[in-house]
Design a protein around this motif. Sequence first.
Motif, mmCIF file in Angstrom:
data_model
loop_
_atom_site.group_PDB
_atom_site.id
_atom_site.type_symbol
_atom_site.label_atom_id
_atom_site.label_comp_id
_atom_site.label_asym_id
_atom_site.label_seq_id
_atom_site.Cartn_x
_atom_site.Cartn_y
_atom_site.Cartn_z
ATOM 1 N N LEU A 4 -15.563 -0.587 -17.715
ATOM 2 C CA LEU A 4 -15.113 -1.821 -18.666
ATOM 3 C C LEU A 4 -14.337 -2.686 -17.500
ATOM 4 N N GLU A 5 -13.903 -2.263 -16.596
ATOM 5 C CA GLU A 5 -13.108 -3.294 -15.492
ATOM 6 C C GLU A 5 -14.110 -4.030 -14.629
ATOM 7 N N TRP A 6 -15.009 -3.371 -14.437
ATOM 8 C CA TRP A 6 -16.520 -3.888 -13.555
ATOM 9 C C TRP A 6 -16.930 -4.967 -14.781
ATOM 10 N N ALA A 7 -17.052 -4.576 -15.992
ATOM 11 C CA ALA A 7 -17.625 -5.769 -16.754
ATOM 12 C C ALA A 7 -16.762 -7.017 -16.938
ATOM 13 N N GLN A 8 -15.623 -6.846 -17.088
ATOM 14 C CA GLN A 8 -14.473 -7.960 -17.247
ATOM 15 C C GLN A 8 -14.470 -8.575 -15.833
ATOM 16 N N ASN A 9 -14.662 -7.836 -14.836
ATOM 17 C CA ASN A 9 -14.728 -8.741 -13.408
ATOM 18 C C ASN A 9 -16.187 -9.531 -12.822
ATOM 19 N N ALA A 10 -17.116 -9.168 -13.569
ATOM 20 C CA ALA A 10 -18.517 -9.362 -13.351
ATOM 21 C C ALA A 10 -18.715 -10.948 -13.560
ATOM 22 N N ASN A 11 -19.489 -11.644 -13.042
ATOM 23 C CA ASN A 11 -19.737 -12.770 -13.281
ATOM 24 C C ASN A 11 -20.255 -12.955 -14.953
ATOM 25 N N SER A 12 -20.327 -14.294 -15.296
ATOM 26 C CA SER A 12 -20.802 -14.572 -16.813
ATOM 27 C C SER A 12 -21.985 -14.023 -17.206
ATOM 28 N N VAL A 13 -23.089 -14.335 -16.315
ATOM 29 C CA VAL A 13 -24.306 -13.811 -16.505
ATOM 30 C C VAL A 13 -24.427 -12.332 -16.596
ATOM 31 N N TRP A 14 -23.886 -11.671 -15.901
ATOM 32 C CA TRP A 14 -23.834 -10.170 -16.179
ATOM 33 C C TRP A 14 -22.997 -9.668 -17.690
ATOM 34 N N GLN A 15 -21.894 -10.381 -17.884
ATOM 35 C CA GLN A 15 -21.125 -10.126 -18.888
ATOM 36 C C GLN A 15 -21.962 -10.487 -20.076
ATOM 37 N N TYR A 16 -22.798 -11.380 -20.068
ATOM 38 C CA TYR A 16 -23.471 -11.849 -21.221
ATOM 39 C C TYR A 16 -24.611 -10.800 -21.422
ATOM 40 N N LEU A 17 -25.103 -10.342 -20.407
ATOM 41 C CA LEU A 17 -26.247 -9.132 -20.389
ATOM 42 C C LEU A 17 -25.818 -7.877 -20.717
ATOM 43 N N ILE A 18 -24.533 -7.631 -20.465
ATOM 44 C CA ILE A 18 -23.866 -6.264 -20.866
ATOM 45 C C ILE A 18 -23.607 -6.518 -22.645
ATOM 46 N N LEU A 19 -23.158 -7.662 -22.919
ATOM 47 C CA LEU A 19 -23.037 -7.841 -24.299
ATOM 48 C C LEU A 19 -24.426 -7.739 -25.180
ATOM 49 N N PHE A 20 -25.292 -8.436 -24.629
ATOM 50 C CA PHE A 20 -26.781 -8.331 -25.163
ATOM 51 C C PHE A 20 -27.170 -6.877 -25.181
ATOM 52 N N LEU A 21 -27.016 -6.114 -24.295
ATOM 53 C CA LEU A 21 -27.367 -4.711 -24.375
ATOM 54 C C LEU A 21 -26.579 -3.830 -25.117
ATOM 55 N N LEU A 22 -25.284 -4.115 -25.088
ATOM 56 C CA LEU A 22 -24.641 -3.412 -26.334
ATOM 57 C C LEU A 22 -24.792 -3.622 -27.857
ATOM 58 N N ALA A 23 -25.256 -5.147 -27.990
ATOM 59 C CA ALA A 23 -25.575 -5.478 -29.206
ATOM 60 C C ALA A 23 -26.934 -4.782 -29.633
ATOM 61 N N VAL A 24 -27.936 -4.688 -28.592
ATOM 62 C CA VAL A 24 -29.223 -4.061 -28.885
ATOM 63 C C VAL A 24 -28.984 -2.251 -29.494
ATOM 64 N N ALA A 25 -27.808 -1.974 -28.783
ATOM 65 C CA ALA A 25 -27.645 -0.605 -28.906
ATOM 66 C C ALA A 25 -27.300 -0.295 -30.626
ATOM 67 N N PRO A 26 -27.992 0.926 -31.084
ATOM 68 C CA PRO A 26 -27.753 1.280 -32.438
ATOM 69 C C PRO A 26 -26.213 1.442 -32.666
ATOM 70 N N TRP A 27 -25.546 1.188 -33.733
ATOM 71 C CA TRP A 27 -24.234 1.501 -34.235
ATOM 72 C C TRP A 27 -23.395 0.360 -33.655
ATOM 73 N N MET A 28 -23.601 -0.331 -32.680
ATOM 74 C CA MET A 28 -22.810 -1.316 -32.161
ATOM 75 C C MET A 28 -22.995 -2.906 -32.900
ATOM 76 N N ASP A 29 -22.316 -3.174 -33.671
ATOM 77 C CA ASP A 29 -22.568 -4.335 -34.591
ATOM 78 C C ASP A 29 -21.780 -5.515 -33.995
ATOM 79 N N VAL A 30 -21.833 -6.877 -34.559
ATOM 80 C CA VAL A 30 -21.267 -8.051 -34.058
ATOM 81 C C VAL A 30 -19.728 -7.965 -34.237
ATOM 82 N N SER A 31 -19.285 -6.817 -35.280
ATOM 83 C CA SER A 31 -17.623 -6.863 -35.497
ATOM 84 C C SER A 31 -17.220 -6.280 -34.180
ATOM 85 N N ILE A 32 -18.025 -5.801 -33.412
ATOM 86 C CA ILE A 32 -17.500 -5.117 -31.870
ATOM 87 C C ILE A 32 -17.771 -6.087 -30.770
#
Length: 160
Positions: A4-32
Motif C-alpha cells: 500500500l505504501e509503495w502504491a501510494q508513492n508510485a508514479n500515477s501510471v503505476w497507480q492506475y495500473l494497480i487500480l485497474f488490476l484490483l478492479a479486474v479482481a473478483p470481489w473488488m467493486d467500484v465501491s472500493i
Amino acid sequence: MNLLEWAQNANSVWQYLILFLLAVAPWMDVSIIVPLGVLWGLSPIGVGVTAFIGNLLLILLLGLFFKQFSAWRTKRRMKKGITGLTKKETKSKKIWEKYGIPGLALLAPILVGTDIAAVLALTFGSSRRHVIGWMTTSLAVWTIVFTVCSIYGFSFFNLI
C-alpha cells in the motif's frame, strides 16, 4: 515498505495500473476502487474510468466464459460439501425473482458485488446479453455515484 505504501508513492501510471488490476479482481467493486484512487490523489475521472473498465472486463469475461466458470464452481462447491445456496445467493435470488435482472444489477454493488450478481443472474437463467447489458448500466451508474461521493465526502473531511 508494504504494498500500500509503495502504491501510494508510485508514479500515477503505476497507480492506475494497480487500480485497474484490483478492479479486474473478483470481489473488488467500484465501491472500493474509486475511493481508494481518489484518496491516492489521482484524477477522479481517471479513477472512475479505470475502475469501470476493470470491473466491466471481469463482467464480460464471466459472461463469455460462464459455462466453464460454472463447471469449475460446481466442482469446487462439491469438494467443500456446499449443496445449497449461500446467504448472498439466497438474498440475490429473492431480488432476482422480485425485480428481475434490472433490480439485481442495480442493487448488486451495494448488496453482493457486481461480479457475484452477474454469475448468479446467469445461474438463475438470465440471458448473457441481458446480464452484460444491465450489469454495464449498473456499473456505470454506481461508478458515477461512488466517484462523486468520494470527491465530496473526502473533501468534506479534508482528506483530499
